[in-house]
Structure formats: C-alpha cells, structure tokens
Write a protein that holds these residues in place. Structure first.
Motif, PDB file in Angstrom:
ATOM      1  N   ILE A  71      72.032  54.253 -58.141  1.00  0.00           N
ATOM      2  CA  ILE A  71      72.761  53.531 -57.097  1.00  0.00           C
ATOM      3  C   ILE A  71      73.247  54.486 -56.020  1.00  0.00           C
ATOM      4  CG2 ILE A  71      74.941  52.293 -56.693  1.00  0.00           C
ATOM      5  CD1 ILE A  71      74.340  50.863 -59.410  1.00  0.00           C
ATOM      6  N   VAL A  72      73.807  55.615 -56.415  1.00  0.00           N
ATOM      7  CA  VAL A  72      74.284  56.597 -55.438  1.00  0.00           C
ATOM      8  C   VAL A  72      73.111  57.116 -54.607  1.00  0.00           C
ATOM      9  CG1 VAL A  72      75.291  58.900 -55.192  1.00  0.00           C
ATOM     10  CG2 VAL A  72      76.365  57.228 -56.700  1.00  0.00           C
ATOM     11  N   GLY A  73      71.964  57.368 -55.243  1.00  0.00           N
ATOM     12  CA  GLY A  73      70.791  57.835 -54.512  1.00  0.00           C
ATOM     13  C   GLY A  73      70.291  56.815 -53.503  1.00  0.00           C
ATOM     14  N   VAL A  74      70.219  55.563 -53.899  1.00  0.00           N
ATOM     15  CA  VAL A  74      69.769  54.514 -52.980  1.00  0.00           C
ATOM     16  C   VAL A  74      70.767  54.339 -51.841  1.00  0.00           C
ATOM     17  CG1 VAL A  74      69.349  52.026 -52.785  1.00  0.00           C
ATOM     18  CG2 VAL A  74      68.343  53.317 -54.668  1.00  0.00           C
ATOM     19  N   GLU A  75      72.059  54.356 -52.150  1.00  0.00           N
ATOM     20  CA  GLU A  75      73.055  54.195 -51.091  1.00  0.00           C
ATOM     21  C   GLU A  75      73.016  55.354 -50.108  1.00  0.00           C
ATOM     22  OE1 GLU A  75      76.963  52.868 -51.771  1.00  0.00           O
ATOM     23  OE2 GLU A  75      76.352  51.380 -53.252  1.00  0.00           O
ATOM     24  N   LEU A  76      72.846  56.574 -50.601  1.00  0.00           N
ATOM     25  CA  LEU A  76      72.736  57.718 -49.688  1.00  0.00           C
ATOM     26  C   LEU A  76      71.506  57.593 -48.802  1.00  0.00           C
ATOM     27  CD1 LEU A  76      73.795  60.704 -51.972  1.00  0.00           C
ATOM     28  CD2 LEU A  76      75.031  59.774 -50.011  1.00  0.00           C
ATOM     29  N   ALA A  77      70.372  57.189 -49.382  1.00  0.00           N
ATOM     30  CA  ALA A  77      69.155  57.028 -48.590  1.00  0.00           C
ATOM     31  C   ALA A  77      69.328  55.935 -47.535  1.00  0.00           C
ATOM     32  CB  ALA A  77      67.982  56.704 -49.510  1.00  0.00           C
ATOM     33  N   LEU A  78      69.939  54.810 -47.911  1.00  0.00           N
ATOM     34  CA  LEU A  78      70.162  53.739 -46.939  1.00  0.00           C
ATOM     35  C   LEU A  78      71.107  54.169 -45.829  1.00  0.00           C
ATOM     36  CD1 LEU A  78      70.399  50.609 -49.275  1.00  0.00           C
ATOM     37  CD2 LEU A  78      68.540  51.215 -47.714  1.00  0.00           C
ATOM     38  N   GLN A  79      72.152  54.911 -46.181  1.00  0.00           N
ATOM     39  CA  GLN A  79      73.086  55.391 -45.154  1.00  0.00           C
ATOM     40  C   GLN A  79      72.412  56.397 -44.218  1.00  0.00           C
ATOM     41  OE1 GLN A  79      76.007  54.292 -44.308  1.00  0.00           O
ATOM     42  NE2 GLN A  79      76.150  52.842 -45.983  1.00  0.00           N
ATOM     43  N   MET A  80      71.546  57.257 -44.766  1.00  0.00           N
ATOM     44  CA  MET A  80      70.829  58.207 -43.910  1.00  0.00           C
ATOM     45  C   MET A  80      69.900  57.472 -42.957  1.00  0.00           C
ATOM     46  SD  MET A  80      70.139  61.503 -46.434  1.00  0.00           S
ATOM     47  CE  MET A  80      68.437  61.252 -46.337  1.00  0.00           C
ATOM     48  N   LEU A  81      69.166  56.474 -43.450  1.00  0.00           N
ATOM     49  CA  LEU A  81      68.287  55.686 -42.585  1.00  0.00           C
ATOM     50  C   LEU A  81      69.086  54.942 -41.527  1.00  0.00           C
ATOM     51  CD1 LEU A  81      65.780  54.254 -45.201  1.00  0.00           C
ATOM     52  CD2 LEU A  81      65.299  55.941 -43.419  1.00  0.00           C
ATOM     53  N   PHE A  82      70.206  54.377 -41.937  1.00  0.00           N
ATOM     54  CA  PHE A  82      71.075  53.660 -40.998  1.00  0.00           C
ATOM     55  C   PHE A  82      71.548  54.586 -39.891  1.00  0.00           C
ATOM     56  CE2 PHE A  82      75.449  52.296 -39.896  1.00  0.00           C
ATOM     57  CZ  PHE A  82      75.151  51.061 -39.328  1.00  0.00           C
ATOM     58  N   ASN A  83      71.998  55.786 -40.248  1.00  0.00           N
ATOM     59  CA  ASN A  83      72.495  56.733 -39.242  1.00  0.00           C
ATOM     60  C   ASN A  83      71.381  57.287 -38.367  1.00  0.00           C
ATOM     61  OD1 ASN A  83      75.218  56.543 -39.872  1.00  0.00           O
ATOM     62  ND2 ASN A  83      75.020  58.013 -41.534  1.00  0.00           N
ATOM     63  N   MET A  84      70.159  57.358 -38.897  1.00  0.00           N
ATOM     64  CA  MET A  84      69.041  57.873 -38.106  1.00  0.00           C
ATOM     65  C   MET A  84      68.530  56.859 -37.094  1.00  0.00           C
ATOM     66  SD  MET A  84      66.847  60.048 -40.943  1.00  0.00           S
ATOM     67  CE  MET A  84      65.362  59.338 -40.406  1.00  0.00           C
ATOM     68  N   PHE A  85      68.497  55.578 -37.470  1.00  0.00           N
ATOM     69  CA  PHE A  85      67.822  54.587 -36.638  1.00  0.00           C
ATOM     70  C   PHE A  85      68.738  53.670 -35.842  1.00  0.00           C
ATOM     71  CE2 PHE A  85      64.565  55.532 -39.882  1.00  0.00           C
ATOM     72  CZ  PHE A  85      63.607  56.060 -39.012  1.00  0.00           C
ATOM     73  N   VAL A  86      70.020  53.655 -36.131  1.00  0.00           N
ATOM     74  CA  VAL A  86      70.942  52.809 -35.373  1.00  0.00           C
ATOM     75  C   VAL A  86      71.682  53.695 -34.381  1.00  0.00           C
ATOM     76  CG1 VAL A  86      72.935  51.267 -35.516  1.00  0.00           C
ATOM     77  CG2 VAL A  86      71.177  51.187 -37.280  1.00  0.00           C
ATOM     78  N   PRO A  87      71.593  53.368 -33.098  1.00  0.00           N
ATOM     79  CA  PRO A  87      72.295  54.192 -32.097  1.00  0.00           C
ATOM     80  C   PRO A  87      73.797  54.213 -32.346  1.00  0.00           C
ATOM     81  CG  PRO A  87      70.800  52.610 -31.052  1.00  0.00           C
ATOM     82  CD  PRO A  87      70.840  52.284 -32.507  1.00  0.00           C
ATOM     83  N   GLY A  88      74.429  55.308 -31.940  1.00  0.00           N
ATOM     84  CA  GLY A  88      75.853  55.531 -32.207  1.00  0.00           C
ATOM     85  C   GLY A  88      76.762  54.434 -31.700  1.00  0.00           C
ATOM     86  N   ASP A  89      76.465  53.849 -30.543  1.00  0.00           N
ATOM     87  CA  ASP A  89      77.346  52.820 -30.003  1.00  0.00           C
ATOM     88  C   ASP A  89      77.214  51.497 -30.755  1.00  0.00           C
ATOM     89  OD1 ASP A  89      74.771  52.579 -29.056  1.00  0.00           O
ATOM     90  OD2 ASP A  89      75.372  51.735 -27.115  1.00  0.00           O
ATOM     91  N   GLN A  90      76.152  51.295 -31.500  1.00  0.00           N
ATOM     92  CA  GLN A  90      75.971  50.064 -32.267  1.00  0.00           C
ATOM     93  C   GLN A  90      76.347  50.230 -33.737  1.00  0.00           C
ATOM     94  OE1 GLN A  90      71.915  48.965 -31.721  1.00  0.00           O
ATOM     95  NE2 GLN A  90      72.168  48.470 -29.555  1.00  0.00           N
TER      96      GLN A  90
END
Length: 146
Positions: A71-90
């Motif tokens: 679970i921790v591994g999946v959550e870290l991967a999802l958070q990394m993808l989220f931070n990489m692909f979602v612009p900072g203002d959104q």
C-alpha cells in the motif's frame, strides 16, 4: 451468552457460526485458520470502512506488514505520478479528489488483499459458513480434487 446478531441473517440454527470461546460472529465476518500452526484470524469480508477512513492503520493493527508495504509503495507511486503530471496551480484543487480516490481504492480491495495473503501463507477457511462466505465474495477458490 445471548447472540446479539439473532434475527440479523440468522435462522435459529446459529448460521452466523461461533467465534473464539463461542462468541457469535457478525454475518459478514469469516474465520480462517492455519492448520500447521493453529493460528486463527477473523476479519470482515467486503468493503473496509476502517481502511477507507484511516489507511494504512488497519494493516498495522493486523500486523499485515506485506500489505502495508504494498500500500505504501502504491501510494508513493501515485503521489509521484500526480506531482509529475498535474501542474502546480491545479495540484491544490485536485489533491482532495486524488485522496478520496485512493481511500476508495483501499476500502474496496484491502480485505480481499488481506485474505489472499493469508491463503498464500497456508490459511484455509475454518468452517463451512466462512468457506461459503469467502467463496461468494470471490476471495476463496475451492481447490478441485482430481
């Protein structure tokens, strides 16, 4: 002891089964046992509200270290993808939706993950009621006897 679940999916034949020391189990709980060690586990079948509200604490309380790391591994991967692909203002506006989605994901699949890991460790349903409940929920596939 009086059965607090009488009349709740019970038919006077103690269809809810008995837990440890003869205590009644709720109808959506199953008991599994490891025949080699005699270790007994009881857990809910279906949506995990505790995992939805308090993830990842239920894994810690159950000493389920394997699923905790998954679970921790999946959550870290999802958070990394989220931070990489979602612009900072959104990011601020979308964070709540992402957290809700992750919580729904773990609530929906955690109990199944827990039981499947127990089955890989050699656990089997302790009684017919638990076997039927786990089979209906598609957590347990009876082994075919050839």
């Amino acid at each position: 002891m009086q059965d607090p679940f009488k009349g709740f999916n019970d038919d006077d034949n103690n269809n809810n089964g008995n837990g440890p020391q003869g205590l009644p189990l709720p109808p959506n709980y199953a008991t599994v046992v490891n025949p080699e060690t005699g270790n007994l586990r009881i857990a809910k079948v279906g949506f995990s509200w505790t995992m939805f509200l308090f993830h990842p604490f239920p894994t810690i309380f159950r000493a389920d270290w394997y699923n905790l790391l998954c679970i921790v591994g999946v959550e870290l991967a999802l958070q990394m993808l989220f931070n990489m692909f979602v612009p900072g203002d959104q990011r601020v506006a979308a964070t709540g939706s992402v957290e809700l989605g992750i919580a729904l994901l773990w609530g929906a699949i955690y109990n199944m993950m827990y039981y499947k890991h127990l089955f890989n460790l050699g656990f089997v349903p302790a009684d017919d009621r638990s076997r039927d409940l786990l089979t209906r929920a598609h957590y347990w596939k009876p082994k075919s006897t050839d």
